[in-house]
Design a protein around this motif. Structure first.
Motif, mmCIF file in Angstrom:
data_model
loop_
_atom_site.group_PDB
_atom_site.id
_atom_site.type_symbol
_atom_site.label_atom_id
_atom_site.label_comp_id
_atom_site.label_asym_id
_atom_site.label_seq_id
_atom_site.Cartn_x
_atom_site.Cartn_y
_atom_site.Cartn_z
ATOM 1 N N HIS A 188 0.841 -1.204 0.000
ATOM 2 C CA HIS A 188 0.000 0.000 0.000
ATOM 3 C C HIS A 188 0.873 1.250 0.000
ATOM 4 C CE1 HIS A 188 -3.402 2.536 1.947
ATOM 5 N NE2 HIS A 188 -3.489 2.571 0.635
ATOM 6 N N THR A 189 1.916 1.255 0.814
ATOM 7 C CA THR A 189 2.830 2.397 0.840
ATOM 8 C C THR A 189 3.479 2.588 -0.530
ATOM 9 O OG1 THR A 189 3.267 2.169 3.207
ATOM 10 C CG2 THR A 189 4.933 3.321 1.907
ATOM 11 N N ALA A 190 3.778 1.495 -1.198
ATOM 12 C CA ALA A 190 4.407 1.591 -2.510
ATOM 13 C C ALA A 190 3.499 2.228 -3.552
ATOM 14 C CB ALA A 190 4.849 0.207 -2.994
ATOM 15 N N THR A 191 2.193 2.245 -3.311
ATOM 16 C CA THR A 191 1.281 2.937 -4.232
ATOM 17 C C THR A 191 1.356 4.447 -4.062
ATOM 18 O OG1 THR A 191 -0.637 2.991 -2.721
ATOM 19 C CG2 THR A 191 -0.344 0.998 -4.062
ATOM 20 N N GLY A 192 1.953 4.911 -2.962
ATOM 21 C CA GLY A 192 1.992 6.340 -2.667
ATOM 22 C C GLY A 192 0.789 6.827 -1.890
ATOM 23 N N LYS A 193 -0.155 5.921 -1.590
ATOM 24 C CA LYS A 193 -1.381 6.307 -0.895
ATOM 25 C C LYS A 193 -1.429 5.804 0.543
ATOM 26 C CE LYS A 193 -3.997 6.248 -5.225
ATOM 27 N NZ LYS A 193 -5.146 5.643 -5.968
ATOM 28 N N GLY A 194 -0.411 5.045 0.958
ATOM 29 C CA GLY A 194 -0.394 4.505 2.303
ATOM 30 C C GLY A 194 0.473 5.323 3.237
ATOM 31 N N MET A 195 0.610 4.846 4.485
ATOM 32 C CA MET A 195 1.422 5.551 5.466
ATOM 33 C C MET A 195 2.902 5.465 5.121
ATOM 34 S SD MET A 195 -0.094 4.892 9.277
ATOM 35 C CE MET A 195 0.266 3.148 9.237
ATOM 36 N N ARG A 196 3.612 6.534 5.421
ATOM 37 C CA ARG A 196 5.062 6.512 5.289
ATOM 38 C C ARG A 196 5.640 5.486 6.272
ATOM 39 N NH1 ARG A 196 7.139 10.961 2.498
ATOM 40 N NH2 ARG A 196 5.602 12.601 2.088
ATOM 41 N N PRO A 197 6.760 4.861 5.925
ATOM 42 C CA PRO A 197 7.351 3.858 6.821
ATOM 43 C C PRO A 197 7.556 4.351 8.251
ATOM 44 C CG PRO A 197 8.408 3.749 4.685
ATOM 45 C CD PRO A 197 7.479 4.940 4.641
ATOM 46 N N LYS A 198 7.960 5.605 8.441
ATOM 47 C CA LYS A 198 8.199 6.115 9.795
ATOM 48 C C LYS A 198 6.958 5.990 10.666
ATOM 49 C CE LYS A 198 7.868 10.540 10.697
ATOM 50 N NZ LYS A 198 8.117 11.999 10.806
ATOM 51 N N TRP A 199 5.779 6.171 10.076
ATOM 52 C CA TRP A 199 4.545 6.045 10.836
ATOM 53 C C TRP A 199 4.178 4.585 11.059
ATOM 54 C CZ3 TRP A 199 2.405 9.724 13.601
ATOM 55 C CH2 TRP A 199 2.726 11.048 13.298
ATOM 56 N N VAL A 200 4.518 3.731 10.110
ATOM 57 C CA VAL A 200 4.293 2.290 10.301
ATOM 58 C C VAL A 200 5.141 1.796 11.469
ATOM 59 C CG1 VAL A 200 4.483 0.012 9.243
ATOM 60 C CG2 VAL A 200 3.751 1.967 7.865
ATOM 61 N N PHE A 201 6.403 2.211 11.512
ATOM 62 C CA PHE A 201 7.284 1.788 12.591
ATOM 63 C C PHE A 201 6.788 2.327 13.943
ATOM 64 C CE2 PHE A 201 10.832 2.208 9.198
ATOM 65 C CZ PHE A 201 10.408 1.030 8.585
ATOM 66 N N ALA A 202 6.307 3.550 13.938
ATOM 67 C CA ALA A 202 5.897 4.185 15.192
ATOM 68 C C ALA A 202 4.580 3.653 15.727
ATOM 69 C CB ALA A 202 5.793 5.705 14.988
ATOM 70 N N THR A 203 3.675 3.240 14.836
ATOM 71 C CA THR A 203 2.329 2.887 15.280
ATOM 72 C C THR A 203 1.991 1.406 15.174
ATOM 73 O OG1 THR A 203 1.319 3.275 13.090
ATOM 74 C CG2 THR A 203 1.490 5.166 14.592
ATOM 75 N N ARG A 204 2.672 0.668 14.296
ATOM 76 C CA ARG A 204 2.320 -0.742 14.067
ATOM 77 C C ARG A 204 3.283 -1.728 14.710
ATOM 78 N NH1 ARG A 204 -1.639 2.503 12.397
ATOM 79 N NH2 ARG A 204 -3.047 1.531 10.882
ATOM 80 N N GLY A 205 4.404 -1.238 15.222
ATOM 81 C CA GLY A 205 5.323 -2.120 15.945
ATOM 82 C C GLY A 205 6.369 -2.807 15.099
ATOM 83 N N TRP A 206 6.372 -2.548 13.793
ATOM 84 C CA TRP A 206 7.340 -3.190 12.918
ATOM 85 C C TRP A 206 8.658 -2.424 12.923
ATOM 86 C CZ3 TRP A 206 5.519 -7.749 11.718
ATOM 87 C CH2 TRP A 206 4.132 -7.928 11.578
ATOM 88 N N SER A 207 9.747 -3.112 12.695
ATOM 89 C CA SER A 207 11.072 -2.488 12.632
ATOM 90 C C SER A 207 11.508 -2.328 11.184
ATOM 91 C CB SER A 207 12.099 -3.360 13.363
ATOM 92 O OG SER A 207 12.291 -4.583 12.656
ATOM 93 N N ARG A 208 12.589 -1.595 10.989
ATOM 94 C CA ARG A 208 13.153 -1.457 9.645
ATOM 95 C C ARG A 208 13.556 -2.828 9.089
ATOM 96 N NH1 ARG A 208 12.963 1.496 5.241
ATOM 97 N NH2 ARG A 208 13.070 3.402 6.513
ATOM 98 N N ASP A 209 14.098 -3.705 9.955
ATOM 99 C CA ASP A 209 14.466 -5.045 9.501
ATOM 100 C C ASP A 209 13.230 -5.825 9.059
ATOM 101 O OD1 ASP A 209 17.148 -4.586 9.957
ATOM 102 O OD2 ASP A 209 17.198 -5.631 11.893
ATOM 103 N N ASP A 210 12.143 -5.708 9.816
ATOM 104 C CA ASP A 210 10.891 -6.356 9.422
ATOM 105 C C ASP A 210 10.448 -5.855 8.048
ATOM 106 O OD1 ASP A 210 10.614 -7.757 11.882
ATOM 107 O OD2 ASP A 210 9.582 -6.042 12.789
ATOM 108 N N TRP A 211 10.543 -4.545 7.863
ATOM 109 C CA TRP A 211 10.125 -3.913 6.606
ATOM 110 C C TRP A 211 10.937 -4.444 5.431
ATOM 111 C CZ3 TRP A 211 6.234 -0.334 5.661
ATOM 112 C CH2 TRP A 211 6.271 0.358 4.448
ATOM 113 N N GLU A 212 12.239 -4.502 5.610
ATOM 114 C CA GLU A 212 13.099 -4.979 4.527
ATOM 115 C C GLU A 212 12.874 -6.459 4.255
ATOM 116 O OE1 GLU A 212 14.679 -3.156 2.506
ATOM 117 O OE2 GLU A 212 14.263 -1.314 3.615
ATOM 118 N N ALA A 213 12.603 -7.237 5.285
ATOM 119 C CA ALA A 213 12.329 -8.659 5.079
ATOM 120 C C ALA A 213 11.028 -8.845 4.295
ATOM 121 C CB ALA A 213 12.236 -9.375 6.427
ATOM 122 N N ALA A 214 10.028 -8.021 4.602
ATOM 123 C CA ALA A 214 8.772 -8.081 3.853
ATOM 124 C C ALA A 214 8.992 -7.674 2.405
ATOM 125 C CB ALA A 214 7.727 -7.180 4.515
ATOM 126 N N ARG A 215 9.794 -6.651 2.200
ATOM 127 C CA ARG A 215 10.118 -6.230 0.828
ATOM 128 C C ARG A 215 10.776 -7.367 0.045
ATOM 129 N NH1 ARG A 215 12.874 -0.275 0.265
ATOM 130 N NH2 ARG A 215 10.955 0.913 -0.101
#
Length: 289
Positions: A188-215
């Protein structure tokens, strides 16, 4: 009586504007203040309590399941402990007070009490008459709550029902598409219409490592390219997810009819624009960066 056929994206457009008004309370200082008075102080605990209270004193597993895109470990740090500080009944009452105060602040007393607000409430509530309970836990829980008497609170209640009805269907679609909670957020973020990663990390509990693993998982499936942008297959999947979500959410808007949807969309646009202009959301909430 409906005079024209409901345009395919009409329901989605209407929902987007209704949801914009609904979502303002998650960012409102009034909600934090009301729940702090009950002993709920952590921002994540406030969020979990406010949205999950209609379900009753549920555990972390239930909240993770229905919210879908939060890391379970974050949820478990606050749920079910939050119910020891405040009962779901008290949280719902505090949420109603916060919504009342925040809508008055964002929209102004004249708008809150105007005829257009009463009309919007009537239209939105009429749309909810066609919502369905089976397979929709968050919607169904909120549908058990009474409709508030004041028009602006009735409107907000209806936006909540319509948001959760679509949201429950969206979760089912994401599961069918094989996207886990974080993968859904990343695409969703990749569409440009979702939350910026900084807000995902701050509010959803995911880390940068989690994000990169999902990518990386998404790259292996051919949905993201090396730069983290959606591939043609990724764009097609996101489009199909939204189309299928529309299919699962069409009943309320078909019930309201094309003319009613058009009128509700026009009214909702005005309320949402006023809230955004009043600073209801962080300026950097949405985007890719």
């Amino acid at each position: 009586m409906t005079t024209t056929a409901l345009e395919p994206l009409a329901g989605r457009r209407c929902h987007t504007l209704l949801n914009s008004l609904h979502a303002t309370h998650y960012f409102s200082p009034e909600l934090a203040e009301e729940l702090a008075a009950l002993g709920v102080n952590h921002p994540r605990a406030v969020n979990f309590a406010a949205r999950a209270a209609a379900l009753g004193p549920v555990g972390a597993g239930t909240v993770t399941a229905v919210f879908y895109n939060y890391k379970h470990e974050l949820v478990a740090r606050h749920v079910p402990a939050v119910w020891e500080a405040a009962s779901p009944h008290d949280v719902l009452a505090a949420r109603a007070r916060a919504v009342d105060a925040s809508m008055r602040r964002l929209l102004g007393a004249d708008v809150v009490g105007c005829d257009a607000m009463a009309e919007a409430a009537e239209l939105a509530l009429r749309a909810t008459e066609a919502c369905s309970r089976p397979g929709r836990p968050l919607y169904s829980a909120h549908a058990d709550l009474p409709v508030p008497g004041e028009p602006h609170l009735a409107y907000w209640h209806a936006t909540t029902l319509l948001r959760e009805h679509r949201g429950d269907g969206h979760v089912a679609t994401l599961v069918a598409a094989g996207l886990d909670g974080l993968e859904a957020v990343v695409t969703h973020t990749a569409t440009g219409k979702g939350m910026r990663p900084k807000w995902v990390f701050a509010t959803r509990g995911w880390s940068r490592d989690d994000w990169e693993a999902a990518r990386e998982r998404l790259r292996e499936r051919g949905l993201l390219d090396a730069a983290g942008e959606l591939t043609a297959a990724g764009v097609a999947l996101r489009a199909e997810i939204e189309t299928q979500t529309d299919r699962l959410d069409r009943a309320p808007y078909e019930h309201l009819g094309a003319d009613g949807v058009a009128r509700l969309t026009w009214l909702a646009r005005g309320f949402a624009a006023a809230a955004v202009a009043a600073g209801a959301f962080p300026a950097d909430l949405v985007g890719k960066g």
